[in-house]
Design a protein around this motif. Structure first.
Motif, PDB file in Angstrom:
ATOM      1  N   LYS A 118       7.106  -0.345   9.228  1.00 25.96           N
ATOM      2  CA  LYS A 118       7.703  -0.565  10.544  1.00 25.96           C
ATOM      3  C   LYS A 118       6.665  -0.506  11.665  1.00 25.96           C
ATOM      4  N   ASP A 119       5.406  -0.407  11.299  1.00 28.69           N
ATOM      5  CA  ASP A 119       4.344  -0.417  12.301  1.00 28.69           C
ATOM      6  C   ASP A 119       3.905  -1.871  12.536  1.00 28.69           C
ATOM      7  N   VAL A 120       2.703  -2.045  13.095  1.00 26.42           N
ATOM      8  CA  VAL A 120       2.177  -3.390  13.336  1.00 26.42           C
ATOM      9  C   VAL A 120       1.009  -3.703  12.402  1.00 26.42           C
ATOM     10  N   ALA A 121       0.087  -2.762  12.252  1.00 26.37           N
ATOM     11  CA  ALA A 121      -1.135  -3.022  11.491  1.00 26.37           C
ATOM     12  C   ALA A 121      -0.858  -3.337  10.025  1.00 26.37           C
ATOM     13  N   PHE A 122       0.093  -2.612   9.397  1.00 24.21           N
ATOM     14  CA  PHE A 122       0.328  -2.772   7.966  1.00 24.21           C
ATOM     15  C   PHE A 122       1.646  -3.468   7.645  1.00 24.21           C
ATOM     16  N   ALA A 123       2.411  -3.846   8.662  1.00 23.20           N
ATOM     17  CA  ALA A 123       3.677  -4.542   8.422  1.00 23.20           C
ATOM     18  C   ALA A 123       3.406  -5.927   7.857  1.00 23.20           C
ATOM     19  N   ASN A 124       4.314  -6.402   7.019  1.00 17.25           N
ATOM     20  CA  ASN A 124       4.167  -7.733   6.462  1.00 17.25           C
ATOM     21  C   ASN A 124       4.499  -8.779   7.524  1.00 17.25           C
ATOM     22  N   TYR A 125       3.946  -9.975   7.344  1.00 19.51           N
ATOM     23  CA  TYR A 125       4.151 -11.047   8.315  1.00 19.51           C
ATOM     24  C   TYR A 125       5.615 -11.491   8.293  1.00 19.51           C
ATOM     25  N   GLY A 126       6.173 -11.709   9.472  1.00 21.87           N
ATOM     26  CA  GLY A 126       7.561 -12.141   9.598  1.00 21.87           C
ATOM     27  C   GLY A 126       8.042 -11.923  11.014  1.00 21.87           C
ATOM     28  N   GLU A 127       9.332 -12.126  11.235  1.00 24.24           N
ATOM     29  CA  GLU A 127       9.876 -12.028  12.591  1.00 24.24           C
ATOM     30  C   GLU A 127       9.729 -10.628  13.169  1.00 24.24           C
ATOM     31  N   TYR A 128       9.983  -9.599  12.335  1.00 24.77           N
ATOM     32  CA  TYR A 128       9.838  -8.228  12.840  1.00 24.77           C
ATOM     33  C   TYR A 128       8.406  -7.983  13.305  1.00 24.77           C
ATOM     34  N   SER A 143      10.673   2.758  14.199  1.00 18.49           N
ATOM     35  CA  SER A 143       9.765   1.732  14.713  1.00 18.49           C
ATOM     36  C   SER A 143       8.877   2.303  15.813  1.00 18.49           C
ATOM     37  N   ILE A 144       9.476   3.066  16.716  1.00 18.74           N
ATOM     38  CA  ILE A 144       8.727   3.674  17.817  1.00 18.74           C
ATOM     39  C   ILE A 144       7.664   4.613  17.276  1.00 18.74           C
ATOM     40  N   LYS A 145       8.053   5.455  16.331  1.00 22.21           N
ATOM     41  CA  LYS A 145       7.106   6.423  15.776  1.00 22.21           C
ATOM     42  C   LYS A 145       5.996   5.727  14.988  1.00 22.21           C
ATOM     43  N   ALA A 146       6.345   4.659  14.274  1.00 25.55           N
ATOM     44  CA  ALA A 146       5.334   3.933  13.488  1.00 25.55           C
ATOM     45  C   ALA A 146       4.300   3.281  14.403  1.00 25.55           C
ATOM     46  N   VAL A 147       4.745   2.678  15.500  1.00 25.63           N
ATOM     47  CA  VAL A 147       3.812   2.034  16.427  1.00 25.63           C
ATOM     48  C   VAL A 147       2.912   3.068  17.082  1.00 25.63           C
ATOM     49  N   ILE A 148       3.462   4.225  17.441  1.00 22.10           N
ATOM     50  CA  ILE A 148       2.646   5.290  18.032  1.00 22.10           C
ATOM     51  C   ILE A 148       1.572   5.745  17.045  1.00 22.10           C
ATOM     52  N   LEU A 149       1.939   5.901  15.775  1.00 22.40           N
ATOM     53  CA  LEU A 149       0.954   6.290  14.769  1.00 22.40           C
ATOM     54  C   LEU A 149      -0.121   5.221  14.608  1.00 22.40           C
ATOM     55  N   SER A 188       0.846  -1.189   0.000  1.00 25.14           N
ATOM     56  CA  SER A 188       0.000   0.000   0.000  1.00 25.14           C
ATOM     57  C   SER A 188       0.877   1.233   0.000  1.00 25.14           C
ATOM     58  N   THR A 189       0.771   2.029  -1.042  1.00 23.87           N
ATOM     59  CA  THR A 189       1.564   3.257  -1.116  1.00 23.87           C
ATOM     60  C   THR A 189       1.255   4.205   0.033  1.00 23.87           C
ATOM     61  N   PRO A 190      -0.031   4.469   0.361  1.00 23.98           N
ATOM     62  CA  PRO A 190      -0.311   5.360   1.493  1.00 23.98           C
ATOM     63  C   PRO A 190       0.267   4.846   2.815  1.00 23.98           C
ATOM     64  N   ALA A 191       0.071   3.566   3.118  1.00 24.63           N
ATOM     65  CA  ALA A 191       0.581   3.019   4.379  1.00 24.63           C
ATOM     66  C   ALA A 191       2.106   3.048   4.404  1.00 24.63           C
ATOM     67  N   GLY A 192       2.738   2.750   3.274  1.00 28.76           N
ATOM     68  CA  GLY A 192       4.197   2.756   3.222  1.00 28.76           C
ATOM     69  C   GLY A 192       4.790   4.128   3.501  1.00 28.76           C
ATOM     70  N   LYS A 193       4.182   5.150   2.921  1.00 29.15           N
ATOM     71  CA  LYS A 193       4.715   6.502   3.108  1.00 29.15           C
ATOM     72  C   LYS A 193       4.403   7.056   4.495  1.00 29.15           C
ATOM     73  N   LEU A 194       3.228   6.738   5.018  1.00 26.52           N
ATOM     74  CA  LEU A 194       2.813   7.314   6.300  1.00 26.52           C
ATOM     75  C   LEU A 194       3.334   6.542   7.502  1.00 26.52           C
ATOM     76  N   LEU A 195       3.648   5.259   7.318  1.00 27.16           N
ATOM     77  CA  LEU A 195       4.015   4.402   8.450  1.00 27.16           C
ATOM     78  C   LEU A 195       5.413   3.818   8.297  1.00 27.16           C
ATOM     79  N   TYR A 196       6.319   4.626   7.780  1.00 28.59           N
ATOM     80  CA  TYR A 196       7.749   4.308   7.776  1.00 28.59           C
ATOM     81  C   TYR A 196       8.056   2.968   7.104  1.00 28.59           C
ATOM     82  N   LYS A 197       7.437   2.756   5.949  1.00 29.90           N
ATOM     83  CA  LYS A 197       7.714   1.596   5.098  1.00 29.90           C
ATOM     84  C   LYS A 197       7.533   0.268   5.832  1.00 29.90           C
TER      85      LYS A 197
END
Length: 499
Positions: free
Chosen positions: A115-125, A289-295, A104-113
């Motif tokens: 690094k958040d939880v809601a839109f992050a891809n599945y994986g260890e991070y 990561s901190i800022k993305a989770v807060i958002l 998602s282009t909007p989520a990528g630009k607004l949520l630090y590519k």
């Protein structure tokens, strides 16, 4: 500049439209038995059918083509899920296969590519960050620790309404202010000053709106230039930069040993900085990561919560008997007290039924955050290819007459004798999703809504302006990622406690 480019691009519109119908729509697929699908346009596929109220249009299509329906949104194959049984297959039986998020282009630009939880891809991070949110930020203990914040801000809301009488109360503004103030204190340890609050509120509104924006390049890559022409990319960059500056100030304030910040309890930034310092997450958690989770917490905890409260009050004003029944419960349990506190909420069964009924009829996210298949899989006999996008229509599922009697009517009483809950175990009621990608902030959202509604019902009698009757109240929906009322809810408050 954007306007000039937009005008210039219009001259090419006839060529683009003509080209669309000159292309033969290729739908080659290795699927042996794909789900049913409606007819498609060349290039655009079924995109033209989703421009307005997608949850309604998808529901209409599913009634013809089935609970599992395959659309083509531009170049993206998209599975639409419209029944509780099918949702259970996606979010429980094959949950891990459908745990990715589509790009998602909007989520990528607004949520630090991612690094958040809601839109992050599945994986260890993602697994580690979800664990931090579940166990550190939004655990029952942590949410309970913010009790004084919720009660203080709710009392402030009631006081403001008292001072505004006899003016008409804009309940949308009231709920937005409440949720923003509570979350600011929980996340940052303090509220914004008056001028800061206005600016931050505008930024948050734009942030949520842009998260739900349609980016043509995500669906038809070779038409991605349209996102530049209509200034979507510029708007995303502008809001992302402004929000980043705000979050940077708050992180710096928490790191400054000379700061005058005096929070009674650890806020979200405190917790995340401790995890980062101790490296307890097991992954590299940097400032982004901190800022993305807060958002994430603001996206999930403000807009959706205020929408829930506004819809609940709308339904109560439309149904005087339900409003009276709730008033009697709240005032009986709380008799003689100045306000409702969180301990009182446990006894209010009808209040909890009102919240459940509102979430059933008006899920804030009518279409849950999209998923994506990580590999080929067979669902109910149909072949689903890897990288197929998945849309779960919670709005349609929660109005299924095979599960609910009179599913379009407001009947909180149905939940007084039902064990069905919204915590991810009953797939006919999934406003917060289910499985690995469910929302971890259920308790934070619901306890705040319960407290606010209980105090409004306890402190005031409510009516529509100019003596209007409840059945005349317009319940039209807005468009966007969060489904609000189209028009703000206006109501008249008459003091009950203060006369």
């Amino acid at each position: 500049m954007c306007i000039l480019l937009h005008l210039y691009s219009l001259s090419f519109l006839p060529i683009i439209l003509s080209s669309i119908f000159l292309y033969k729509w290729l739908n080659t697929s290795n699927q042996k038995n794909p789900p049913p699908f409606p007819p498609r346009l060349p290039i655009l596929g079924n995109l033209h059918q989703l421009w307005k109220a997608p949850h309604h249009s998808l529901h209409s299509l599913s009634q013809k083509y089935g609970d599992l329906m395959l659309l083509r949104l531009g170049s993206k194959p998209t599975l639409v899920v419209s029944s509780a049984n099918a949702a259970q297959e996606i979010m429980k039986t094959y949950d891990i296969i459908f745990s990715n998020r589509p790009e998602s282009t909007p989520a990528g630009k607004l949520l630090y590519k991612g690094k958040d939880v809601a839109f992050a891809n599945y994986g260890e991070y993602w697994r580690q960050m979800k664990s931090i949110c579940t166990l550190q930020l939004l655990s029952t203990t942590r949410v309970r620790s913010f009790r004084s914040i919720r009660e203080e801000e709710t009392a402030s809301m009631v006081e403001k309404i008292v001072k505004s009488i006899p003016s008409v109360v804009n309940l949308r503004e009231t709920f937005v202010t409440l949720t923003n103030d509570v979350l600011c204190r929980a996340a940052f340890g303090r509220k914004y000053a008056r001028d800061e609050r206005a600016n931050f509120g505008v930024l948050l509104k734009k942030f949520v709106e842009l998260l739900g924006e349609f980016a043509m390049g995500d669906f038809v890559p070779w038409l991605g230039w349209i996102d530049r022409v209509n200034c979507l990319e510029d708007r995303l960059d502008k809001v992302a930069k402004a929000l980043d500056a705000v979050l940077e100030r708050f992180v710096d304030e928490h790191l400054d040993s000379n700061s005058n910040r005096r929070a009674k309890v650890k806020d979200f930034v405190d917790v995340l900085l401790e995890v980062q310092k101790d490296n307890t997450a097991g992954v590299l958690m940097d400032r982004e990561s901190i800022k993305a989770v807060i958002l994430d917490t603001f996206a999930a905890g403000t807009d959706t919560s205020s929408a829930l409260m506004e819809w609940a009050m709308s339904e109560l004003l439309r149904h005087p008997k339900a409003l009276k029944k709730l008033q009697e419960e709240v005032r009986r349990i709380n008799r003689g007290k100045e306000s409702v506190n969180e301990q009182d909420l446990e006894k209010m069964e009808y209040l909890k039924a009102v919240i459940k009924e509102t979430l059933m009829l008006h899920p804030p996210l009518a279409l849950l955050v999209f998923r994506e298949a990580r590999e080929d899989v067979k669902i109910n006999g149909y072949d689903i290819a890897a990288r197929t996008q998945v849309i779960i229509n919670a709005w349609a599922i929660q109005r299924d007459p095979s599960f609910w009697e009179e599913p379009n009517e407001f009947h909180p009483e149905r939940f007084l004798t039902s064990a069905v809950d919204f915590k991810g175990q009953h797939f006919q009621l999934i406003p917060f999703g289910a499985g690995r990608r469910s929302c971890p902030g259920i308790l934070f959202a619901t306890i705040g809504a319960e407290l606010a509604l209980a105090n409004l019902i306890y402190a005031f009698n409510w009516a529509l302006p100019d003596g209007a009757q409840g059945d005349t109240l317009d319940m039209s929906e807005s468009s966007g990622i969060t489904i609000h009322r189209r028009d703000p809810l206006l109501a008249v408050a008459t003091p009950y406690l203060f006369t």
